[in-house]
Write an enzyme that holds these catalytic residues in place. Structure first.
Site, PDB file in Angstrom:
ATOM      1  N   GLY A 142       0.833  -1.216   0.000  1.00  0.00           N
ATOM      2  CA  GLY A 142       0.000   0.000   0.000  1.00  0.00           C
ATOM      3  C   GLY A 142       0.858   1.251   0.000  1.00  0.00           C
ATOM      4  O   GLY A 142       0.510   2.261   0.618  1.00  0.00           O
ATOM      5  N   GLY A 172      -0.695   4.708  -0.939  1.00  0.00           N
ATOM      6  CA  GLY A 172      -1.863   5.190  -0.210  1.00  0.00           C
ATOM      7  C   GLY A 172      -1.534   6.368   0.702  1.00  0.00           C
ATOM      8  O   GLY A 172      -0.423   6.902   0.675  1.00  0.00           O
ATOM      9  N   GLN A 173      -2.510   6.738   1.526  1.00  0.00           N
ATOM     10  CA  GLN A 173      -2.360   7.947   2.344  1.00  0.00           C
ATOM     11  C   GLN A 173      -1.150   7.853   3.289  1.00  0.00           C
ATOM     12  O   GLN A 173      -0.368   8.783   3.393  1.00  0.00           O
ATOM     13  CB  GLN A 173      -3.637   8.201   3.166  1.00  0.00           C
ATOM     14  N   ILE A 214      -0.780  -1.852  -6.060  1.00  0.00           N
ATOM     15  CA  ILE A 214      -1.717  -2.646  -6.862  1.00  0.00           C
ATOM     16  C   ILE A 214      -1.945  -1.917  -8.196  1.00  0.00           C
ATOM     17  O   ILE A 214      -1.741  -0.700  -8.269  1.00  0.00           O
ATOM     18  CB  ILE A 214      -3.072  -2.867  -6.138  1.00  0.00           C
ATOM     19  N   TYR A 262     -15.586  -2.143   8.714  1.00  0.00           N
ATOM     20  CA  TYR A 262     -14.199  -1.689   8.897  1.00  0.00           C
ATOM     21  C   TYR A 262     -13.730  -2.030  10.319  1.00  0.00           C
ATOM     22  O   TYR A 262     -12.657  -2.599  10.524  1.00  0.00           O
ATOM     23  CB  TYR A 262     -14.140  -0.180   8.652  1.00  0.00           C
ATOM     24  N   LYS A 279     -10.867  -4.560  11.812  1.00  0.00           N
ATOM     25  CA  LYS A 279      -9.748  -4.045  12.627  1.00  0.00           C
ATOM     26  C   LYS A 279      -9.617  -4.816  13.944  1.00  0.00           C
ATOM     27  O   LYS A 279      -8.506  -5.084  14.403  1.00  0.00           O
ATOM     28  CB  LYS A 279      -9.902  -2.543  12.853  1.00  0.00           C
TER      29      LYS A 279
HETATM   30  N1  SER Z   1      -9.540   7.302   9.230  1.00  0.00           N
HETATM   31  C1  SER Z   1     -10.212   6.039   9.209  1.00  0.00           C
HETATM   32  C2  SER Z   1     -11.577   6.168   8.655  1.00  0.00           C
HETATM   33  O1  SER Z   1     -12.156   7.216   8.827  1.00  0.00           O
HETATM   34  C3  SER Z   1     -10.304   5.482  10.582  1.00  0.00           C
HETATM   35  O2  SER Z   1      -9.190   4.756  10.885  1.00  0.00           O
HETATM   36  O3  SER Z   1     -12.065   5.248   8.106  1.00  0.00           O
END
Ligand code: SER
Length: 318
Positions: free
Chosen positions: A8, A11-12, A35, A143, A147
């Site tokens: 990744g 990514g950010q 990717i 999400y 996690k």
């Molecule tokens: N910054 C993430 C989100 O907002 C949280 O870990 O999904």
């Protein structure tokens, strides 16, 4: 930490973490994993090797780890919270099946692994203020489910196989380099872009919604410091609460207005992101990270705002 694979890397977090680790450890090899459609460009591409590294392809990860004698994997592949709600099966596939591939490669090759968790791992039953390190989690978003499972699987691979897994629970991350990809905390990044462009910002999160936040330089410092920490001091591993500040959209608006007079914001609350935000804590207690590996952020809201505005003025030519 010498030869590092960043999954990744465009990514950010990855785009900045890859460059930071390349500069910190010039004698090592830092592979930028990506990717298709998210290929590295510019300095990221020019400053070191890049390999296609989809977490869902374990055989390819094994090949890369062997080719570059990788000792540390930063597994940053993830769908953020709002996007994951639209594609829950894909979020599970990347975040959990992908993680298992990474952990298996690490078990076979002796790599250390960092896979971030998040404030998203908490839920509505979690104490909202000074959320303890060890507390009820039970998130409601997919999400968050991924996690919590990430934290548990990472701890499992440490206790069962001795894989050196360590991590943090990131709050919302604010940066001026790469945009986040569809999270609940993205508003705290977008607002700066709008303000610097002289535009009104339409905020999808309601006034009064407090969440933990952090400026990217502190997030990168945490990612490096936890992996360099003396393991004999770690009572926890996956994953440490860390935070730098907590604010709601009104506090952020007022802070930006101090630096950009006349900045305007109005609200159009997005019910999906608001429901997620309402289920997350207001402010984490990060004392375990402070005690066990010396965590301390450098940026508060004022320092971050000054830096963000200056960086975006230069980036956007304003
Ligand atoms: N910054 C993430 C989100 O907002 C949280 O870990 O999904």
């Amino acid at each position: 930490m010498k030869n590092v694979l960043i999954i990744g890397s465009t990514g950010q977090i990855g785009s900045e973490l890859t460059m930071k680790i390349r500069k910190m450890f010039p004698e090592g090899t830092v592979v930028a994993g990506y990717i298709p459609g998210m290929e590295p460009k510019g300095e990221l591409l020019a400053s070191g090797p890049a390999e296609q590294a989809d977490v869902r392809n374990g055989a390819k990860l094994t090949e890369i780890v062997a080719k570059y004698k990788i000792d540390t994997i930063y597994n940053l592949a993830a769908l953020l919270s709002a996007v994951a709600e639209r594609r829950p099966l894909m979020a599970w596939d990347i975040q959990i099946n992908g993680l298992l591939n990474v952990l298996e490669v690490a078990r076979e090759s002796g790599c250390a692994v960092f896979t971030p968790s998040s404030i998203g791992s908490f839920g509505p039953e979690t104490p909202r203020m000074n959320t303890p390190q060890d507390t009820i989690q039970r998130p409601r978003s997919i999400y968050g489910c991924t996690k919590v499972a990430t934290e548990l699987l990472s701890d499992y691979y440490f206790s069962k196989y001795g894989v050196d897994t360590r991590s943090v629970r990131y709050p919302g991350l604010i940066s001026n380099v790469t945009l986040p990809g569809g999270g609940t905390t993205d508003y705290a990044v977008e607002i700066y872009y709008a303000a610097v462009r002289g535009e009104e910002y339409v905020c999808p999160i309601a006034a009064g919604t407090f969440m933990d936040m952090m400026y990217m330089p502190d997030a990168l410092k945490a990612a490096v410091d936890i992996m360099l920490a003396d393991p004999s001091n770690l009572k926890h591993r996956n994953a440490f609460n860390i935070t730098a500040m907590s604010f709601d959209p009104e506090i952020l608006r007022k802070k930006i207005e101090e630096h950009i007079p006349g900045f305007k914001m109005r609200y159009e609350v997005d019910p999906v992101r608001q429901a997620i935000a309402d289920s997350w804590p207001d402010k984490l207690d990060d004392s375990c990270a402070r005690e066990e590996w010396g965590w301390a952020p450098s940026y508060d809201l004022e320092a971050m705002t000054v830096d963000m505005i200056a960086a975006l003025r230069s980036k956007l030519d304003r």
